[in-house]
Design a protein around this motif. Sequence first.
Motif, PDB file in Angstrom:
ATOM      1  N   ARG A   8       0.732   2.632   2.269  1.00 26.61           N
ATOM      2  CA  ARG A   8      -0.386   1.743   2.606  1.00 26.61           C
ATOM      3  C   ARG A   8       0.041   0.278   2.562  1.00 26.61           C
ATOM      4  NH1 ARG A   8      -4.938   4.878  -1.012  1.00 26.61           N
ATOM      5  NH2 ARG A   8      -5.583   6.398   0.576  1.00 26.61           N
ATOM      6  N   ASP A   9       1.057  -0.010   1.754  1.00 25.84           N
ATOM      7  CA  ASP A   9       1.575  -1.376   1.631  1.00 25.84           C
ATOM      8  C   ASP A   9       2.934  -1.537   2.296  1.00 25.84           C
ATOM      9  OD1 ASP A   9      -0.653  -2.212   0.001  1.00 25.84           O
ATOM     10  OD2 ASP A   9       0.252  -1.084  -1.647  1.00 25.84           O
ATOM     11  N   HIS A  46      10.770  -2.029   9.389  1.00 23.97           N
ATOM     12  CA  HIS A  46      10.213  -0.970   8.555  1.00 23.97           C
ATOM     13  C   HIS A  46      10.615   0.451   8.931  1.00 23.97           C
ATOM     14  CE1 HIS A  46       7.564  -3.493   6.133  1.00 23.97           C
ATOM     15  NE2 HIS A  46       7.226  -4.149   7.227  1.00 23.97           N
ATOM     16  N   THR A  47      11.364   0.667  10.000  1.00 19.22           N
ATOM     17  CA  THR A  47      11.625   2.041  10.414  1.00 19.22           C
ATOM     18  C   THR A  47      13.098   2.330  10.612  1.00 19.22           C
ATOM     19  OG1 THR A  47      11.519   1.739  12.828  1.00 19.22           O
ATOM     20  CG2 THR A  47       9.418   1.960  11.663  1.00 19.22           C
ATOM     21  N   HIS A  48      13.385   3.617  10.692  1.00 16.59           N
ATOM     22  CA  HIS A  48      14.740   4.103  10.914  1.00 16.59           C
ATOM     23  C   HIS A  48      14.677   5.218  11.958  1.00 16.59           C
ATOM     24  CE1 HIS A  48      18.051   7.006  10.038  1.00 16.59           C
ATOM     25  NE2 HIS A  48      18.760   5.899   9.914  1.00 16.59           N
ATOM     26  N   ASN A  93       1.046   1.355  13.353  1.00 12.76           N
ATOM     27  CA  ASN A  93      -0.259   1.807  12.875  1.00 12.76           C
ATOM     28  C   ASN A  93      -0.208   2.535  11.539  1.00 12.76           C
ATOM     29  OD1 ASN A  93      -2.425   1.047  14.753  1.00 12.76           O
ATOM     30  ND2 ASN A  93      -1.165   2.114  16.272  1.00 12.76           N
ATOM     31  N   ILE A  94       0.734   2.154  10.702  1.00 13.55           N
ATOM     32  CA  ILE A  94       0.774   2.591   9.306  1.00 13.55           C
ATOM     33  C   ILE A  94       0.837   1.336   8.454  1.00 13.55           C
ATOM     34  CG2 ILE A  94       2.042   3.851   7.529  1.00 13.55           C
ATOM     35  CD1 ILE A  94       0.909   5.747   9.527  1.00 13.55           C
ATOM     36  N   GLY A  95       0.015   1.284   7.404  1.00 14.36           N
ATOM     37  CA  GLY A  95       0.007   0.092   6.553  1.00 14.36           C
ATOM     38  C   GLY A  95      -0.741  -1.068   7.176  1.00 14.36           C
ATOM     39  N   LEU A 128       7.171   9.151   5.727  1.00 14.18           N
ATOM     40  CA  LEU A 128       6.531   7.970   5.151  1.00 14.18           C
ATOM     41  C   LEU A 128       6.765   7.802   3.663  1.00 14.18           C
ATOM     42  CD1 LEU A 128       3.053   8.212   6.932  1.00 14.18           C
ATOM     43  CD2 LEU A 128       5.062   6.892   7.645  1.00 14.18           C
ATOM     44  N   GLY A 129       7.275   8.828   2.994  1.00 19.68           N
ATOM     45  CA  GLY A 129       7.515   8.712   1.560  1.00 19.68           C
ATOM     46  C   GLY A 129       6.292   8.985   0.707  1.00 19.68           C
ATOM     47  N   VAL A 130       5.212   9.490   1.302  1.00 18.93           N
ATOM     48  CA  VAL A 130       4.015   9.884   0.551  1.00 18.93           C
ATOM     49  C   VAL A 130       3.611  11.279   1.006  1.00 18.93           C
ATOM     50  CG1 VAL A 130       3.174   7.534   0.163  1.00 18.93           C
ATOM     51  CG2 VAL A 130       2.492   8.754   2.235  1.00 18.93           C
ATOM     52  N   PRO A 131       2.990  12.064   0.128  1.00 16.57           N
ATOM     53  CA  PRO A 131       2.621  13.434   0.516  1.00 16.57           C
ATOM     54  C   PRO A 131       1.219  13.556   1.085  1.00 16.57           C
ATOM     55  CG  PRO A 131       2.337  13.176  -1.837  1.00 16.57           C
ATOM     56  CD  PRO A 131       2.832  11.847  -1.328  1.00 16.57           C
TER      57      PRO A 131
END
Length: 773
Positions: free
Chosen positions: A619-620, A324-326, A397-399, A196-199
């Motif tokens: 979150r965004d 939004h995904t890979h 279910n993210i963001g 997700l790019g966040v820890p």
Amino acid sequence: MPQDAVKIEPYKGPAGGWGSAQSLLQSIRRDGAAQDVLRLLPQQNKKDGFACVSCAWAKPAEPHPFEFCENGAKATTWELTDRRATPEFFARHTVAELRRWNDHDLEYSGRLTEPLRYDPETDRYVATSWPEAFRAIGAELRGLSPEEVIFYASGRASLETSYMYQLFARLHGSNHLPDSSNMCHETTSVALPQSLGVPVGTVLLEDFEHTDCILSFGQNTGTNSPRMLHPLQKAAKRNVPIIVFNPLRERGLERFVNPQNPVEMAGNALAGQDTRLDSQYHQLKAGGDGAAIMGLCKAVIAADDKARAAGRRPVIDHDFIAQHTHGFESFAESARAIGWSLIEQRSGLSRAALEGAANVYCNARAVIAKFGMGLTQHRDGVETVRLLINLLLLRGNIGRRGAGILPVRGHSNVQGQRTVGISEKPKLVPLDRLAEQYGFEPPRWEGWSTVDACQAVIDGKARGFIGLGGNFTRAVPDTERVEAAWPGLQLTVHVATKLNRSHLLPGKVSYLLPCLGRLEIDRQAGGPQAVSIEDSTACIHGSRGKREPASPHLLSEPRIVAEMAKATLPANPRLDWDGWVADYGRVRDAIEATYPKDFKDFNKRLFEPGGFPRPLGARDRIWATDTGKANFVTPGTVSKAQDPQPADVLQLITLRSNDQFNTTVYGYHDRFRGVQGTRMVLFMNRADMKRLDLKEGELVSLACAIEDGVTRRLGGFRVTPYGVPEGCCAAYYPECNPLIPLSHHAEGSKVPAAKAVPIRIDRAAAPRPFGAV
């Protein structure tokens, strides 16, 4: 302190309710300072009050009248005790004698009152002065190579202290900054950035008001974060399904009576009324989470394939996935290819059960997935956490409001310490910015994690240890090997409020430095000071002490760090340690300068109700990953068949009681599991007891079944039937840490794999390990 007679019988009550209230009253009577406790508890987790010193659960903007749980209140009473461990106490007891005491009794001796130096000639800690302690510590550190010194931090220290501490270590030239997250949620900190790019997690407290499904994996809410039971109860009363995956049946995830609600308390007393929280409870095998999540994903993808083939509305959010995904197609093919028989064998759950849970998930608009160390403390923990993110990504279910991933952290600021630079991984720290701020070249080499640090002590590569809180040697795996090597250290320094086992393993030069607790008024040259912490939802909160210090000789943690730094480092014209200690607001200004995005207007927002959230791209739906998108992982472990477990080997799950927090043991009563007067209990499935010809109450020994040339064996465990899956067993942490090899850790994060330790049982009742009751 005398212990109660051993008594083990099932507990029939709910979590919370009168059982919780009675347990808290017993703690207040036991720990003393009742007047202070009753005065201060209403200020716990309140605006302009003090943040709980226990767990890291979120603090609401509109708190309950009593915004504390049983365990949080016990942590407060434990710190407010009237007992004192004075120099006279240490004059009466040698270190060798104190090493024979158990964990509870060491801390029960009371608050430390003065700085202490270990005297090897008398084998006692003796009083010393603060200037002498700092002078000696600085001289020792200057004589050691920075590559030989471990700067460990527990999860208790504030953001201000943590920032100063990591800067001290790096100015000295060290990146050896392991912390307690290395033993719990480092797996999360590795998995989430990849996906997700966040820890950290993406869920805010307000999301519980908008969710319509909650998944819970490997997290014992009732013991480890009881205040979370309030939003879970509200969700359950809105008929939000709460689907639990956990090897043990935990009362806090099943039944709850809210102690804050007089009507519920009266109803509980009169008619046994309580709220059922879980809608489904799946007792999977230890380590079976990844296979269970893969089964859920397989069922969701199969439902989508079927719906699209029939021309119905898709189950999967294909628009979200495309934008939004890979990596979706590769993962989807792996999910279609894996067989249900393998999933059932690996997870211990049936296809029907997993498809039933998946059906609920598919019909929910916004889903929260929360998890604890039941996911992170496994060899394949990183992959398992990423699989859980895959499940959320399938339906967007993210963001989304009411949805997201929620790792539930343990100690109150363990997440925040990472945020401000406590990390052995230089890539996670803005070293260029620190270099510019303070005019030095920070070390760029990879430091030691907790597991690495333990191995370095055993190998003789480490020569110094500074401990900012915590009970390091008791908390780590391979305890006996680490303890045996520990006296070989040249320097050991512990900053602490109370005595614990780690303090009784002095190096050649050893100091014990007593500090103010978070509940105490912190008066500095600039007046009374406030500090800050970060909760599990990445919100920042201020905290202000309210009680007079336990001793006039105590110093604050920031002051202790600053004085050690001044005694060790050359003067730096860009760094005013004394000015920082006089006014912690200047430290917060420095943190904001280093992390301008996360801590914008830090001082102005310090006591914002509910805390102020750190901005998180996920979150965004902004993805700071290598692909610029959220990444599906195609599993490499779950899809492989495992060698069958030998018939005499069980998977040991280490766990905590509701009468402890981390290594701190408040008492010997695990109410929810019906255990009183002992912690030397082995919880077993009755079928395994029958198969191994073991009787209830029989004393047995446990031996690690991992063959690496080291014998790891503990005795004195009382066999107790309990609802654990067949092939698994459970016993308490930290008593079982000596059974866990350092090499038995999560791939990619080095978190000890304490939730699935292969062990064998025999009847030869070996001597009890240290600290057992």
